[in-house]
Motif scaffolding. Structure first.
Motif, PDB file in Angstrom:
ATOM      1  N   HIS A   5      12.171 -52.122 -84.820  1.00 57.05           N
ATOM      2  CA  HIS A   5      12.023 -51.504 -83.504  1.00 57.05           C
ATOM      3  C   HIS A   5      12.984 -52.129 -82.512  1.00 57.05           C
ATOM      4  CE1 HIS A   5      10.113 -49.704 -80.026  1.00 57.05           C
ATOM      5  NE2 HIS A   5      10.040 -50.904 -79.482  1.00 57.05           N
ATOM      6  N   HIS A   6      13.584 -51.319 -81.686  1.00 59.15           N
ATOM      7  CA  HIS A   6      14.432 -51.761 -80.582  1.00 59.15           C
ATOM      8  C   HIS A   6      13.765 -51.352 -79.282  1.00 59.15           C
ATOM      9  CE1 HIS A   6      18.350 -52.451 -82.902  1.00 59.15           C
ATOM     10  NE2 HIS A   6      17.467 -52.072 -83.801  1.00 59.15           N
ATOM     11  N   GLU A   7      13.837 -52.205 -78.258  1.00 60.05           N
ATOM     12  CA  GLU A   7      13.189 -51.883 -77.001  1.00 60.05           C
ATOM     13  C   GLU A   7      13.745 -50.608 -76.391  1.00 60.05           C
ATOM     14  OE1 GLU A   7      13.150 -55.054 -74.253  1.00 60.05           O
ATOM     15  OE2 GLU A   7      11.919 -56.366 -75.503  1.00 60.05           O
ATOM     16  N   ARG A   8      14.998 -50.311 -76.655  1.00 56.43           N
ATOM     17  CA  ARG A   8      15.599 -49.128 -76.036  1.00 56.43           C
ATOM     18  C   ARG A   8      15.476 -47.887 -76.919  1.00 56.43           C
ATOM     19  NH1 ARG A   8      22.100 -49.814 -76.719  1.00 56.43           N
ATOM     20  NH2 ARG A   8      22.096 -50.891 -78.714  1.00 56.43           N
ATOM     21  N   ASP A   9      14.810 -48.004 -78.068  1.00 57.61           N
ATOM     22  CA  ASP A   9      14.609 -46.827 -78.916  1.00 57.61           C
ATOM     23  C   ASP A   9      13.790 -45.779 -78.163  1.00 57.61           C
ATOM     24  OD1 ASP A   9      15.947 -48.082 -80.905  1.00 57.61           O
ATOM     25  OD2 ASP A   9      14.267 -48.221 -82.300  1.00 57.61           O
ATOM     26  N   GLN A  10      14.192 -44.530 -78.296  1.00 57.14           N
ATOM     27  CA  GLN A  10      13.480 -43.432 -77.657  1.00 57.14           C
ATOM     28  C   GLN A  10      13.367 -42.288 -78.649  1.00 57.14           C
ATOM     29  OE1 GLN A  10      15.618 -41.650 -74.411  1.00 57.14           O
ATOM     30  NE2 GLN A  10      14.108 -40.033 -74.107  1.00 57.14           N
ATOM     31  N   GLU A  11      12.147 -41.974 -79.080  1.00 53.60           N
ATOM     32  CA  GLU A  11      11.972 -40.843 -79.987  1.00 53.60           C
ATOM     33  C   GLU A  11      12.172 -39.557 -79.211  1.00 53.60           C
ATOM     34  OE1 GLU A  11       8.590 -38.843 -82.890  1.00 53.60           O
ATOM     35  OE2 GLU A  11       8.620 -41.028 -82.622  1.00 53.60           O
ATOM     36  N   LEU A  12      13.045 -38.691 -79.740  1.00 59.46           N
ATOM     37  CA  LEU A  12      13.374 -37.443 -79.057  1.00 59.46           C
ATOM     38  C   LEU A  12      12.413 -36.349 -79.493  1.00 59.46           C
ATOM     39  CD1 LEU A  12      17.278 -37.582 -79.331  1.00 59.46           C
ATOM     40  CD2 LEU A  12      15.814 -38.338 -77.444  1.00 59.46           C
ATOM     41  N   ALA A  13      11.930 -35.583 -78.530  1.00 54.70           N
ATOM     42  CA  ALA A  13      10.968 -34.520 -78.806  1.00 54.70           C
ATOM     43  C   ALA A  13      11.676 -33.289 -79.339  1.00 54.70           C
ATOM     44  CB  ALA A  13      10.205 -34.169 -77.536  1.00 54.70           C
ATOM     45  N   GLY A  14      10.899 -32.433 -80.016  1.00 55.24           N
ATOM     46  CA  GLY A  14      11.403 -31.116 -80.398  1.00 55.24           C
ATOM     47  C   GLY A  14      11.708 -30.923 -81.858  1.00 55.24           C
ATOM     48  N   ASP A  74      21.142 -30.917 -71.646  1.00 59.79           N
ATOM     49  CA  ASP A  74      19.765 -30.440 -71.538  1.00 59.79           C
ATOM     50  C   ASP A  74      19.398 -29.610 -72.766  1.00 59.79           C
ATOM     51  OD1 ASP A  74      19.453 -31.470 -68.877  1.00 59.79           O
ATOM     52  OD2 ASP A  74      20.642 -29.770 -68.155  1.00 59.79           O
ATOM     53  N   VAL A  75      18.216 -29.878 -73.325  1.00 56.14           N
ATOM     54  CA  VAL A  75      17.686 -29.109 -74.449  1.00 56.14           C
ATOM     55  C   VAL A  75      16.359 -28.507 -74.016  1.00 56.14           C
ATOM     56  CG1 VAL A  75      16.844 -29.189 -76.826  1.00 56.14           C
ATOM     57  CG2 VAL A  75      18.824 -30.573 -76.170  1.00 56.14           C
ATOM     58  N   TRP A  83      15.213 -21.547 -66.748  1.00 50.54           N
ATOM     59  CA  TRP A  83      16.665 -21.498 -66.900  1.00 50.54           C
ATOM     60  C   TRP A  83      17.077 -21.140 -68.325  1.00 50.54           C
ATOM     61  CZ3 TRP A  83      18.919 -24.502 -70.564  1.00 50.54           C
ATOM     62  CH2 TRP A  83      18.265 -25.676 -70.972  1.00 50.54           C
ATOM     63  N   SER A  84      16.230 -21.454 -69.304  1.00 51.35           N
ATOM     64  CA  SER A  84      16.581 -21.219 -70.710  1.00 51.35           C
ATOM     65  C   SER A  84      16.301 -19.786 -71.146  1.00 51.35           C
ATOM     66  CB  SER A  84      15.812 -22.187 -71.608  1.00 51.35           C
ATOM     67  OG  SER A  84      14.425 -21.858 -71.648  1.00 51.35           O
ATOM     68  N   CYS A 134      18.252 -22.135 -82.744  1.00 51.21           N
ATOM     69  CA  CYS A 134      17.180 -21.866 -81.782  1.00 51.21           C
ATOM     70  C   CYS A 134      17.440 -22.683 -80.519  1.00 51.21           C
ATOM     71  CB  CYS A 134      15.831 -22.222 -82.397  1.00 51.21           C
ATOM     72  SG  CYS A 134      15.719 -23.923 -83.000  1.00 51.21           S
ATOM     73  N   LEU A 135      16.675 -22.419 -79.472  1.00 46.55           N
ATOM     74  CA  LEU A 135      16.883 -23.141 -78.218  1.00 46.55           C
ATOM     75  C   LEU A 135      16.765 -24.650 -78.399  1.00 46.55           C
ATOM     76  CD1 LEU A 135      15.059 -20.887 -75.591  1.00 46.55           C
ATOM     77  CD2 LEU A 135      17.473 -21.549 -75.558  1.00 46.55           C
ATOM     78  N   GLU A 136      15.858 -25.088 -79.263  1.00 44.72           N
ATOM     79  CA  GLU A 136      15.658 -26.519 -79.468  1.00 44.72           C
ATOM     80  C   GLU A 136      16.871 -27.196 -80.103  1.00 44.72           C
ATOM     81  OE1 GLU A 136      13.617 -24.023 -80.253  1.00 44.72           O
ATOM     82  OE2 GLU A 136      11.526 -24.682 -80.466  1.00 44.72           O
ATOM     83  N   ASN A 137      17.790 -26.403 -80.671  1.00 41.73           N
ATOM     84  CA  ASN A 137      18.990 -26.954 -81.311  1.00 41.73           C
ATOM     85  C   ASN A 137      20.267 -26.635 -80.538  1.00 41.73           C
ATOM     86  OD1 ASN A 137      17.620 -28.173 -83.432  1.00 41.73           O
ATOM     87  ND2 ASN A 137      17.697 -26.335 -84.706  1.00 41.73           N
ATOM     88  N   LEU A 138      20.102 -26.241 -79.267  1.00 42.55           N
ATOM     89  CA  LEU A 138      21.242 -25.961 -78.400  1.00 42.55           C
ATOM     90  C   LEU A 138      21.221 -26.949 -77.237  1.00 42.55           C
ATOM     91  CD1 LEU A 138      20.910 -22.081 -78.326  1.00 42.55           C
ATOM     92  CD2 LEU A 138      22.908 -23.306 -79.189  1.00 42.55           C
ATOM     93  N   VAL A 139      22.379 -27.498 -76.905  1.00 47.24           N
ATOM     94  CA  VAL A 139      22.502 -28.437 -75.798  1.00 47.24           C
ATOM     95  C   VAL A 139      23.292 -27.756 -74.680  1.00 47.24           C
ATOM     96  CG1 VAL A 139      23.346 -30.693 -75.060  1.00 47.24           C
ATOM     97  CG2 VAL A 139      22.452 -30.403 -77.376  1.00 47.24           C
ATOM     98  N   PHE A 140      22.743 -27.811 -73.459  1.00 53.14           N
ATOM     99  CA  PHE A 140      23.358 -27.150 -72.309  1.00 53.14           C
ATOM    100  C   PHE A 140      23.859 -28.188 -71.311  1.00 53.14           C
ATOM    101  CE2 PHE A 140      20.619 -24.116 -74.261  1.00 53.14           C
ATOM    102  CZ  PHE A 140      21.211 -22.879 -74.060  1.00 53.14           C
ATOM    103  N   ARG A 141      24.984 -27.858 -70.697  1.00 49.84           N
ATOM    104  CA  ARG A 141      25.513 -28.667 -69.599  1.00 49.84           C
ATOM    105  C   ARG A 141      25.959 -27.726 -68.492  1.00 49.84           C
ATOM    106  NH1 ARG A 141      29.172 -30.975 -73.612  1.00 49.84           N
ATOM    107  NH2 ARG A 141      27.959 -32.394 -74.918  1.00 49.84           N
ATOM    108  N   GLY A 142      25.513 -27.993 -67.270  1.00 48.42           N
ATOM    109  CA  GLY A 142      25.876 -27.132 -66.165  1.00 48.42           C
ATOM    110  C   GLY A 142      25.433 -25.698 -66.357  1.00 48.42           C
ATOM    111  N   GLY A 143      24.338 -25.511 -67.070  1.00 49.67           N
ATOM    112  CA  GLY A 143      23.790 -24.178 -67.284  1.00 49.67           C
ATOM    113  C   GLY A 143      24.411 -23.402 -68.420  1.00 49.67           C
ATOM    114  N   ALA A 144      25.393 -23.975 -69.114  1.00 43.80           N
ATOM    115  CA  ALA A 144      26.057 -23.269 -70.217  1.00 43.80           C
ATOM    116  C   ALA A 144      25.863 -24.025 -71.527  1.00 43.80           C
ATOM    117  CB  ALA A 144      27.545 -23.117 -69.921  1.00 43.80           C
ATOM    118  N   ALA A 145      25.740 -23.271 -72.613  1.00 41.30           N
ATOM    119  CA  ALA A 145      25.586 -23.888 -73.933  1.00 41.30           C
ATOM    120  C   ALA A 145      26.868 -24.643 -74.292  1.00 41.30           C
ATOM    121  CB  ALA A 145      25.299 -22.819 -74.981  1.00 41.30           C
TER     122      ALA A 145
END
Length: 280
Positions: A5-14, A74-75, A83-84, A134-145
């Motif tokens: 375990h690392h203190e900065r570990d963050q499990e990502l949702a989705g 953003d996912v 917005w999605s 699917c939406l969960e596998n798309l990353v958006f920046r500034g409102g665009a995929a």
């Protein structure tokens, strides 16, 4: 590789297929069986200038994990935010998929690798399709995929197969009574299907193939989810239970298939008719 375990570990949702942990500017996740071939492909994709996918950083057979770059942005996760669900999201996602396919067409992949067939195009093909855009596998920046993530289910196929998958999820291709129970209630599925085709720049031949390809993608995804449940995949078992149990889920899937088959003529008209006006 150190796996403690690392203190900065963050499990990502989705994630439905894998547990993904963010560790600074990279992610650590369980590697798929064909990770070697997939890493070589993703590295070549990046070397050819496509920045819309994670870049592999390491593969660790000792503990069965892999390390990739973290893709900033953003996912959208359920319940999907406003917005999605917009037309602009559909169009920009289709444009991203086209950029990916154009790059993928220039990048060779290992034809001898054991690419997963679970969501793959039954007809095969010469491009490594993502298969789960699917939406969960798309990353958006500034409102665009801006990027696609989670290539675990990628396999050789026809580009129109991926386009059908995108339309299946972003339509979303659901009958009205099912759509009404989602955040997409009231969405014009045929209109959004046209947005996918126009944003992608789909040729006439593939526009005519898309309604039937949507039906086939639904059939393949139906079997995929059933197999995941049969294997005891907790994420899929929980999703089916939230839907009301196996019989309810199975009935909804059958209803969706009947509706999709019944919509083929209407979808074809929406895809091949005069270009909609840009007003409004």
């Amino acid at each position: 590789m150190e796996t403690g375990h690392h203190e900065r570990d963050q499990e990502l949702a989705g994630g439905m297929m894998n547990t993904v942990v963010r560790r600074g500017d990279h992610v650590v996740r369980r590697a798929p069986p064909h990770a070697g071939a997939l890493h070589r492909y993703l590295t070549a994709l990046s070397d050819h200038g496509f920045t819309g996918a994670p870049r592999p950083l390491g593969l660790y057979p000792g503990d069965g994990t892999e390390e990739l770059t973290f893709v900033e942005g953003d996912v959208a996760l359920p319940p999907f935010p406003a917005w999605s669900r917009t037309d602009d999201t559909v169009t920009s996602s289709a444009r991203l998929l086209r950029r990916y396919h154009d790059a993928a067409a220039r990048v060779p992949f290992d034809t001898g690798a054991a690419w997963p067939t679970a969501l793959g195009d039954p007809e095969g093909g010469t491009v490594l399709c993502h298969n789960d855009p699917c939406l969960e596998n798309l990353v958006f920046r500034g409102g665009a995929a801006a990027a696609l993530i989670d290539f675990d289910l990628a396999a050789p196929g026809r580009p129109v197969w991926d386009v059908a998958a995108l339309a299946f999820y972003l339509g979303p291709a659901l009958p009205p009574e099912a759509l009404a129970r989602t955040e997409f209630a009231g969405a014009d599925v045929a209109h959004r299907l046209r947005l996918v085709a126009d944003g992608y720049g789909l040729c006439d031949t593939d526009r005519r193939a898309l309604p039937e390809t949507l039906v086939r993608y639904h059939e393949v995804s139906h079997v995929f989810v059933r197999d995941m449940v049969d294997q005891g995949n907790r994420a899929f078992v929980d999703a089916v239970e939230r839907a009301g149990g196996w019989q309810v889920w199975e009935h909804a899937r059958e209803r969706r298939g009947v509706w999709l088959r019944g919509q083929r003529t209407a979808f074809l008209a929406a895809l091949t008719g005069p270009e909609p006006s840009s007003g409004g």
